[in-house]
Design a protein around this motif. Sequence first.
Motif, PDB file in Angstrom:
ATOM      1  N   HIS A  77      50.450-128.454 -70.644  1.00  0.00           N
ATOM      2  CA  HIS A  77      49.196-127.799 -71.026  1.00  0.00           C
ATOM      3  C   HIS A  77      48.857-128.185 -72.459  1.00  0.00           C
ATOM      4  O   HIS A  77      49.727-128.212 -73.323  1.00  0.00           O
ATOM      5  N   HIS A  82      50.351-124.806 -77.610  1.00  0.00           N
ATOM      6  CA  HIS A  82      51.496-125.521 -77.026  1.00  0.00           C
ATOM      7  C   HIS A  82      51.532-126.992 -77.402  1.00  0.00           C
ATOM      8  O   HIS A  82      52.576-127.628 -77.279  1.00  0.00           O
ATOM      9  N   TYR A 194      47.523-110.215 -70.873  1.00  0.00           N
ATOM     10  CA  TYR A 194      47.410-111.667 -71.040  1.00  0.00           C
ATOM     11  C   TYR A 194      46.606-112.269 -69.885  1.00  0.00           C
ATOM     12  O   TYR A 194      45.698-113.090 -70.098  1.00  0.00           O
TER      13      TYR A 194
HETATM   14 FE1  FEO Z   1      46.217-121.813 -72.444  1.00  0.00          FE
HETATM   15 FE2  FEO Z   1      49.031-120.492 -74.096  1.00  0.00          FE
HETATM   16  O1  FEO Z   1      47.520-121.661 -73.790  1.00  0.00           O
END
Ligand code: FEO
Length: 398
Positions: A77, A82, A194
Motif C-alpha cells: 500500500h 506506509h 478506523y
Molecule cells: Fe491507507 Fe494506513 O494507509
Amino acid sequence: MNINKVADNIYFVGVNDRVTTRFEGLWSLPYGVSLNSYLIRGEKVALIDTVSVGDSNNLIANLNLVSSKIDYLIVNHMEPDHSGAIPEIIAHNPGIKVVTNKIAIGMIKGFYHIDDDSVFMEVKDGDTLDLGNGQTLRFYMTPMVHWPETMMTYLESSKMLFSGDAFGTFGALSGEILDSAYLFEDFENEMRRYYTAIVAKYSVHVQKALKKLAGVELEYICPTHGPVWHDYINEVVDAYNNMSLQEPEDGVVIVYGTMYGNTAAMAEQVATSLRAEGVKTVKIYDAGATEMSFILRDIWRYKGLIVASPTYSMDLFPPIEALLTALRIREIKNRVTAALGSFAWAPSIAAKKIEQRLTEMGLTVADTFSVKLALNEASLQSLRELSHKFVELLNTPN
Ligand code: FEO
C-alpha cells in the motif's frame, strides 16, 4: 526500539506513533496509532511495507537489530503512512528489489522520484516469490482497500496474511504485537472507528476482497495498523463482514448540534422515550463537541439514527451538515432514521433539510418534528409519539 517476534523468522519492526494528533490530518488519535512493518527471514530477507517518513530512523534502528540487509521490499500500500520510508530503505540496501504492482510503481516514482526501473519487480495477482527456507509469498490484488494499488501478501508456510489497511485499528500497541496479549475489547472500538473513518467508503471493495480470500487459510492477519490477529481472527473477520455489508446491530444513535441547549434537550427527551420503549442501546453525541469519527463509528454500528439540528444562518448547524456529508460519501444504507429541528426567529428549515438529506441517501425516515424556541408539554408529547413510531419501524423486519 520496538521489536516483537510474530512467529519464527517473522518480526514486527514498525513503530508506535503517540505524537501525531490527527490521522490523515482529520481523525483524532487519543490512543495513538501503530505503523506496522514486518520482516520475514528466509534465505532472502523481505520487508513488508514501511512507515511514515518521520519514523524512518526508528524503522532503520529496528531493522538493524534483526537483519543486516534486506533483499526485497514488498509494497502492499502506497499511502505515505506506509510508504514514507521507501527512499531510506532503498538507500540503505543496495541491490534491493521493490516488489509491487504496476500502479504502485507509478506512485513510488511520483511520490519519491525513484525512476530507476531496475529497482522494481512488478507482480500480478497470484504471482509468487520464493524467499527460500520454505518461505513463499503469494500476492493478491485487492484494489480500493484502501487505494487502487492496494494488494495483500500471503506467507503460505505460516498461513499469514499481510493485509494492508484491512483489519487495521487505531490505537498504538502497548508492549506486544500479537492479539493474544490483549482482550478483543481493547481494540474493537478503535478497529470500528478506523474502518468507518478510513475504509467504509470502499465497503463494496472490502466485500470483493473478502470473497477473493474466502478459500485462503488464515492463522495470522498482519495489518498495517494495530495488533496481529491470531486469537481473534473470527471476531475481526466477522466484524469486517458486517461492517462492509452494512448489517447493523440493534441500537440507536442520536446526534445533535446545539447552541444554547434547546436541541440538546430534544435529543435527551427522545433518548428517555426510546428507553421507555425498550431500546437497550442508545448513544447520544453532540456533533459540536465530539470528533466526527467517534460518531461515524457508532452510526455505522447501529440500525437507528436520529439527527437533530437548529436552523443556523438559514441552513443546518455546520457540524451536522459535515456529518451528513460524511455519511453520504460513505454511501450509508439500511438505517431507520428520524429528523429533528429547532428554530427561534428564523424559519423552521433544519428538520426538513435533514429529512431531505437522509431521503437522498435512500434511508427510511420514520418521522420529522420541529420545536420553536424551547420544549413545552405539547412538544414533549410529540417527541414521545415520534419515538414510539420510530421504534415500531426499527423493530419491523426488513
Ligand atoms: Fe491507507 Fe494506513 O494507509
